[in-house]
Design an enzyme around this catalytic site. Structure first.
Site, PDB file in Angstrom:
ATOM      1  CG  ASP A 231      -2.089   0.888   1.166  1.00 21.67           C
ATOM      2  OD1 ASP A 231      -2.428   1.323   0.056  1.00 21.67           O
ATOM      3  OD2 ASP A 231      -2.689   1.168   2.218  1.00 21.67           O
TER       4      ASP A 231
ATOM      5  CG  ASP B  30      -7.896   4.506   0.422  1.00 14.41           C
ATOM      6  OD1 ASP B  30      -7.803   3.270   0.574  1.00 14.41           O
ATOM      7  OD2 ASP B  30      -7.047   5.304   0.866  1.00 14.41           O
TER       8      ASP B  30
ATOM      9  CD  GLU C   7      -0.418   5.469  -3.946  1.00 15.98           C
ATOM     10  OE1 GLU C   7      -1.197   4.515  -4.020  1.00 15.98           O
ATOM     11  OE2 GLU C   7       0.118   5.838  -2.882  1.00 15.98           O
TER      12      GLU C   7
END
Length: 850
Positions: free
Chosen positions: A424, A502, A427
């Site tokens: 997670d 999300d 990015e």
């Protein structure tokens, strides 16, 4: 996931301004764009031609009869040629028969001909045009603009026919068709994103154009921040470009859109066969802790007999959010916990973020410093940014030896009993800054080029998941790994599953998930899902969760997840009535596991996604192409999700052909919309006429018991059907399925330890004949029975034979469970069921239709 202590992002404002920003960036009048201008053709080879001019160096290379690479730069030479995405470089393609000639006018123009394409290369100004072998235009540079540069920026403006539509680009919200919209590819942490939020977490610079059933694809292999404008700045052209790097793209010609995806994934790699447990149902929340809560969740699944294969642990299992550690106050004995969960049939997947806490007493930070493994600022200091652990360093995953170091940490973690890794925040996300990420000037190794973050940003998550994937293999070299990542780039499916980040617990987000996952699949990301029930927004309503689960069991990757502080979001959280419905939905996925596994086997060979837009199967059907919310699940099932609260019926479009209602066996003729019931306990699902669907008995986890019986659900495609199968107007017709099976976990199938069989159903006046070939491959399943169910047979058969021997009829379909062989007919459901031992030597059944 959000940072609870920082202000919410301004993503909605950015999203509203995005079209204007792209319009300004893509309009040549907005800056001093340098066009390619004239160019002169250089020496010819048997597969490429190079043009040089004052403002352009261009090489066009034919890799296959339907695949061409176009590479341009304004400089005198190209940059080093490598790609994070491409795994099959030019040297590995079989050189196609290629003819390169001048255009016959005595000038510098050139025409490259293959068996499927003509590439017209105009020299003044330099332009690239693609035609099919019959001379019909497929796609071309815009006559006025073409390719141009402004400083480090590069862009290609292309002609846009009025009836052409565009699909792909990875994870994008909104409609499936990209025409009339603008997009940015820049992996971004977007908590609570909406229909107009762009960019999102996984950006793939690949798209397909579709016009009158004919498809082509373009993969813009440039890792810098890129943008795509499909007719916003000008109604007759689209464009794509980046803020750095070359104009480097691959052109794929179909005309079948499945062929485009096949070629694209041949270039960048396909999803490998997942382990069977990875395609079961998974349960997650932010967060299950302490260990007693994890045990409570596991016990409830087993006591309530709701199938589940994996439980996820979010960041609260860690010691101060230090990755690869356990909080011993919450998890005092992780080894015993993991052992007990394994005994119950659960796999355990833990979250592992990229941020390594800046702590001189923390082993991972110590090792990273000592090994020079972290990304740096231009002055050589380690970049430190705030994320969950506080100030943190970030591994330089662009460096092979750093990936090896990371892999060693993963190996030790897996050896400690964890089964899979959830990457997670990669990015990469950084808190408390407007950009939500690292500064542009952070330096990465990048094969020795010492490149800025602007070049590596979009592949950071991909290379993290690569290192994680390889680390799991270090620990378990003969087990297929499961990695799930939030950020990736083209080809990332080689290493991990993906999900939509999300999302929110709203009906809108249930709807958004469908075109989003279809788009990801068309872009190569075939093992994809969305958080069932929604992550942000305080949890799903009871009906929303039930409807979402009914759709979610048809996602390629199937997981429930919800944010910290939200109410419980387990299948039993909404009362007994909905628990029963939710159990039934998950059981359906487990019944369909042989069908789903077969579909993933096909994906591993050709890249065609399991969950896919109708346009892939029906590209010439304009109404099918227009569908953003119904989808094919494998070759034979069509799913129509219920996307509105309290909706109990809906109108679904069925493409031409014969279709059966999965729940009732009602038969429909396609080519129009049909009104179908949608009671709360199910959503509309249809079966293609001629389908042969392999299924199994329900289990609570995928390796609880071997398949027994192996069942094939047969939906005859009677020709010219007038009301009764077997009527005199039928003529012989056949349908078939290739069935695949292996052990579901190892790589032994790569060495022949698999099972292949072909089952064929032949319809003729008065008879249904079913043949099954002998098994091929060295994998032998445990002894089992074979059951074949013929649906929508309205008359009791006269008799049934197997290998020429009459079978005994039993009193009911249920009574077949008690005999080794026999047949039954259920007049209420119009079902013929036949049971025989699955000898593996092949079988032939004859059903005499009255």
């Amino acid at each position: 996931m959000p940072n609870d202590e920082i202000p919410k992002s301004h993503s909605s404002l950015v999203a509203s301004l995005l079209p204007l920003i792209i319009l300004l960036l893509t309009n040549p009048a907005a800056g001093q764009w340098q066009a390619t201008g004239p160019a002169t053709a250089g020496p010819l080879t048997n597969d490429s031609v190079t043009f040089r001019g004052p403002h352009v160096l261009a090489t066009i290379t034919v890799l296959a009869p339907d695949l061409v690479r176009v590479r341009m730069t304004p400089g005198a030479q190209f940059a080093p040629d490598y790609s994070w995405a491409v795994i099959k470089p030019a040297s590995e393609w079989t050189k196609p028969a290629t003819e390169i000639n001048s255009d016959g006018a005595g000038g510098n123009d050139r025409i490259i001909r293959t068996a499927q394409l003509e590439i017209h290369l105009k020299s003044n100004p330099f332009r690239v045009q693609f035609y099919d072998h019959d001379g019909s235009l497929i796609s071309k540079d815009d006559d006025e603009r073409g390719v141009a540069w402004e400083g480090s920026r590069v862009r290609d403006w292309r002609s846009m026919p009025p009836d052409e539509h565009y699909f792909g680009l990875g994870e994008k919200a909104g409609p499936l068709d990209r025409r009339g919209h603008t997009y940015v590819t820049w992996n971004t942490d977007q908590y609570g994103w909406g229909a107009n939020t762009d960019p999102l977490y996984e950006d793939i610079p690949f798209f397909m154009g579709l016009n009158a059933g004919r498809a082509y694809g373009i993969f813009f292999d440039n890792t810098y921040r890129s943008s795509f404008d499909f007719g916003v700045s000008a109604p007759d052209r689209y464009s794509f470009g980046a803020e750095g790097g070359e104009m480097n793209y691959y052109f794929f010609w179909g005309p079948d859109p499945k062929k485009v995806i096949d070629r694209f994934t041949e270039l960048v790699g396909r999803l490998p066969m997942p382990p069977m447990w990875a395609i079961g149902y998974h349960q997650c929340r932010y967060s299950y802790y302490p260990d007693k809560m994890v045990r409570f969740i596991a016990d409830n699944f087993r006591e309530r007999r709701i199938p589940c294969d994996a439980i996820f642990l979010d960041i609260h299992y860690m010691d101060g959010y230090r990755i690869f550690t356990w909080d011993k106050s919450r998890f005092p004995d992780p080894a015993s916990l993991l052992h007990d969960l394994h005994q119950q049939g659960f796999h355990v997947v833990t979250i592992v973020d990229p941020g390594v806490k800046q702590d001189p007493n923390y082993f991972a930070y110590q090792q990273g410093l000592a090994g020079d493994d972290f990304a740096k600022l231009p002055d050589g200091k380690v970049f430190i940014g705030p994320v969950w652990p506080g100030p943190s360093a970030f591994p330089d995953f662009s460096w092979g030896r750093v990936r090896d170091w990371w892999g060693s940490l993963v190996k030790a973690w897996i050896n400690g009993g964890v089964d899979g890794i959830w990457n997670d925040m990669n990015e990469p996300s950084v808190f408390n800054v407007a950009s939500k990420t690292m500064p542009d000037d952070v330096v990465f190794y990048d094969n020795g080029l010492q490149s800025p973050e602007t070049k590596i940003h979009n592949v950071f998550g991909m290379q993290m998941s690569r290192a994680t994937h390889d680390g799991i293999l270090m620990a378990k070299p003969n087990e297929r790994p499961l990695v799930i990542t939030r950020a990736t780039y083209a080809g990332g499916q080689r290493y991990s599953a993906v999900w939509t980040g999300d999302n929110s617990s709203t009906w809108d987000h249930l709807g958004l998930s469908v075109p989003e996952i279809m788009s990801m699949g068309m872009s190569g990301l075939a093992l994809a899902g969305a958080d069932i029930g929604g992550f942000a927004g305080g949890g799903a309503s009871p009906e929303l969760y039930t409807r979402w689960l009914e759709t979610g069991v048809f996602y390629p990757y199937c997981r429930t997840h919800v944010e910290y502080g939200a109410p419980s979001q387990e299948p039993w959280s909404y009362g007994n009535k909905l628990e029963a419905i939710n159990r039934k939905s998950i059981e359906l996925r487990y019944r369909l596991l042989p069908y789903l596994y077969d579909a993933f086997h096909e994906t591993s060979k050709n890249g065609i996604p399991v969950m896919r837009a109708l346009l892939l199967d029906y590209p010439g059907d304009a109404r099918a192409v227009d569908q953003s919310y119904e989808f094919m699940f494998g070759d034979d099932l069509l799913v129509w999700p219920v996307l509105k609260d309290k909706e109990r019926s809906d109108e679904a479009y069925l493409p031409k052909g014969t279709w059966y209602d999965f729940w009732t066996d009602r038969r429909y003729s396609g080519g129009s919309e049909v009104e179908v019931p949608a009671p709360l306990d199910r959503i509309p699902v249809f079966v293609r006429g001629g389908a042969i669907i392999p299924t199994r008995q329900v289990v609570e986890y995928t390796d609880e018991a071997p398949i027994n019986p192996l069942t094939f659900e047969i939906y005859p495609n009677w020709p010219d059907w007038t009301g009764e199968p077997g009527a005199s107007d039928t003529t012989g017709t056949a349908s078939s399925r290739e069935y695949y099976e292996d052990d579901g976990i190892s790589f032994n199938f790569e060495h022949g330890a698999s099972l292949h069989q072909k089952i064929t159903v032949t319809l003729s006046p008065g008879a249904i004949d079913i043949s099954m070939t002998a098994r091929e491959g060295s994998y032998t399943p445990p002894a089992r029975s074979l059951v074949l169910k013929v649906h929508a047979e309205r008359a009791t058969p006269a008799d049934v034979t197997a290998g020429g021997e009459l079978l005994t009829r039993t009193s009911s379909v249920e009574a077949l469970e008690k005999v080794a062989s026999g047949w039954a007919y259920d007049a209420d459901s119009n079902l013929v069921a036949v049971k025989i031992p699955d000898s593996g030597r092949g079988a032939g059944l004859h059903i005499a239709v009255r």
